[in-house]
Design an enzyme around this catalytic site. Structure first.
Site, PDB file in Angstrom:
ATOM      1  N   LYS A   1     -23.518 -62.640  30.770  1.00  0.00           N
ATOM      2  CA  LYS A   1     -23.428 -62.496  29.313  1.00  0.00           C
ATOM      3  C   LYS A   1     -23.919 -63.782  28.698  1.00  0.00           C
ATOM      4  O   LYS A   1     -23.825 -64.857  29.304  1.00  0.00           O
ATOM      5  CB  LYS A   1     -21.964 -62.256  28.892  1.00  0.00           C
TER       6      LYS A   1
HETATM    7  N1  GLU Z   1     -24.543 -55.488  25.968  1.00  0.00           N
HETATM    8  C1  GLU Z   1     -24.433 -54.234  26.642  1.00  0.00           C
HETATM    9  C2  GLU Z   1     -23.140 -54.189  27.457  1.00  0.00           C
HETATM   10  O1  GLU Z   1     -22.193 -54.872  27.168  1.00  0.00           O
HETATM   11  C3  GLU Z   1     -25.665 -53.898  27.465  1.00  0.00           C
HETATM   12  C4  GLU Z   1     -26.002 -54.842  28.559  1.00  0.00           C
HETATM   13  C5  GLU Z   1     -27.340 -54.554  29.238  1.00  0.00           C
HETATM   14  O2  GLU Z   1     -27.976 -53.566  28.920  1.00  0.00           O
HETATM   15  O3  GLU Z   1     -27.715 -55.368  30.082  1.00  0.00           O
HETATM   16  O4  GLU Z   1     -22.993 -53.395  28.355  1.00  0.00           O
END
Ligand code: GLU
Length: 427
Positions: free
Chosen positions: A117
């Site tokens: 993240k």
């Molecule tokens: N931000 C989204 C999540 O929390 C998508 C992450 C992604 O597609 O890599 O799952």
């Protein structure tokens, strides 16, 4: 909450209240499944975390400095994967917590990724497009050594979107000297994005709502739904459910909520939001506060806004039959237990909102193959993967008596534990 006796607890800078919540979830399932203490301890912390300073020239000529983060929780199963959020509450603990959730989410869905993240502590709504572009490009260049289609693949999260991904892709590509679309997912279709990615998270949430309603034996002709948050996830969930006999009785955004017991006309609301920029004031609806909205009587509550919305302070007052978590971390561990004891089924974030990363995976695969799928192909593959994961979680939860969140975690953590054991420890 279960205490961990077998594991020593060194303090790390990421151990904020938020992060401890994710750790406690892992501790609970580790104890339940008898996870080896060495493995458990390793998984309680991020593999690596980078904090960067991001100076940005503002439109008025001054320079402002922001703080950015990128955390890799684990990379055993493949490159680190996860979104990038712009929000004033972003900090190392929150980003690390969300990176850990991504590890479990990808493992649960059977995707060949680790968990990551990123975030920048900023009030994005105060920045112009030009400022946002310069912020994104400088952040990308500060974390560039972590990035790459085989290393770490960012995607949109709160207050970032397709345009943000396009800027990251461009900055990365210019720095390495050639175009690398697969360094991000959630980018526009015209530069290598996938059909269906924009709607994928909401589509997955709507799919889980239908599965959970079936699973709980709710037979009402028009099950009622309350959606908290009207961003990409909430608005698309509401739109797709509205198309299939569901009655959306309340929705909200950062400015406030609206309520109509006869059901809100979602296509008309979407047109209204495009024009006015908020849901408040929509014809035929009454205003409602965020806390009252969460406590409305309904079949399904979809928290699709910020984390930490359902806590021990309000869990007793919820009057829904099912909670489907569109957001990451909307329910505190204590509230999760209270809801379970009250017979309310909670479809956890790592399952309910996994449609986004699942179609991110499709986008990455299509990019690496240079072979693109139709939207129908994407959606039907998404339903296959979501369907299998829902079945596994509901089955394990029924068989073992575990709360669905713990069942989902158990499946994810078991896959990772097996992979880690097989790979062994270097050196
Ligand atoms: N931000 C989204 C999540 O929390 C998508 C992450 C992604 O597609 O890599 O799952």
């Amino acid at each position: 909450m279960v205490a961990v006796k077998s594991v020593e607890r060194p303090t790390m800078e990421c151990e904020t209240e938020h992060f401890l919540m994710a750790q406690r979830q892992l501790d609970e399932i580790a104890l339940e499944m008898g996870l080896a203490p060495e493995l458990h301890e390793r998984l309680r912390y991020p593999k690596r975390a980078l904090i960067v300073t991001v100076p940005v020239r503002m439109d008025d000529g001054t320079v402002k400095t922001f703080t950015g983060y990128r955390v890799h929780h684990d990379t055993t199963l493949g490159p680190a994967k996860g979104g990038l959020r712009y929000h004033p509450e972003v900090n190392l603990g929150e980003v690390s917590c969300l990176a850990m959730l991504m590890t479990w989410k990808c493992a649960l869905m059977g995707l060949p990724y680790g968990g990551a993240k990123g975030g920048i502590r900023v009030e994005p709504w105060k920045l112009s497009q030009g400022e946002l572009e310069r912020l994104t490009r400088r952040y990308t260049s500060e974390i560039i050594n972590l990035l790459g289609p085989d290393k770490d693949i960012p995607a949109p999260d709160m207050y970032t979107n397709e345009q943000t991904m396009a800027w990251i892709m461009d900055t990365y590509s210019i720095n390495v000297g050639h175009t690398v679309p697969s360094v991000v997912t959630g980018k526009p279709v015209s530069i290598g994005g996938s059909y269906g990615r924009h709607e994928a998270t909401g589509r997955g949430v709507a799919f889980c709502v239908r599965r959970a309603v079936e699973h709980c034996g709710i037979k009402t002709k028009n099950p009622t739904v309350v959606v908290q948050g009207f961003g990409n996830v909430g608005a698309i969930t509401a739109k797709l459910l509205h198309q299939t006999d569901y009655k959306i009785i309340a929705v909200s955004d950062v400015h406030g909520g609206i309520y109509n017991p006869d059901g809100i006309d979602i296509p008309r609301l979407n047109a209204y939001v495009t024009e006015m920029g908020k849901v408040e004031g929509f014809t035929g609806s009454k205003p409602i506060s965020n806390s009252d909205m969460l406590e409305l009587e309904c079949d399904v509550l979809v928290p699709a806004a910020l984390g930490g919305q359902i806590t021990k302070a309000n869990a007793d007052r919820l009057r829904c039959k099912i909670v489907v978590e569109g957001a990451n971390g909307p329910t505190s561990p204590e509230a999760d237990i209270i809801l379970h004891q009250r017979g309310i089924t909670v479809v956890p974030d790592i399952l309910a909102n996994a449609g986004g990363v699942t179609v991110s995976y499709f986008e990455w695969v299509q990019g690496l193959m240079h072979l693109f799928w139709t939207e129908d192909e994407v959606n039907s593959r998404l339903e296959q993967i979501m369907g299998r994961a829902c079945d596994q979680v509901f089955e394990l939860s029924a068989k073992s008596g575990l709360r669905p969140r713990m069942a989902a975690l158990r499946i994810g953590v078991s896959k990772l534990a097996e992979a880690k054991k097989l790979r062994g420890l270097y050196p």
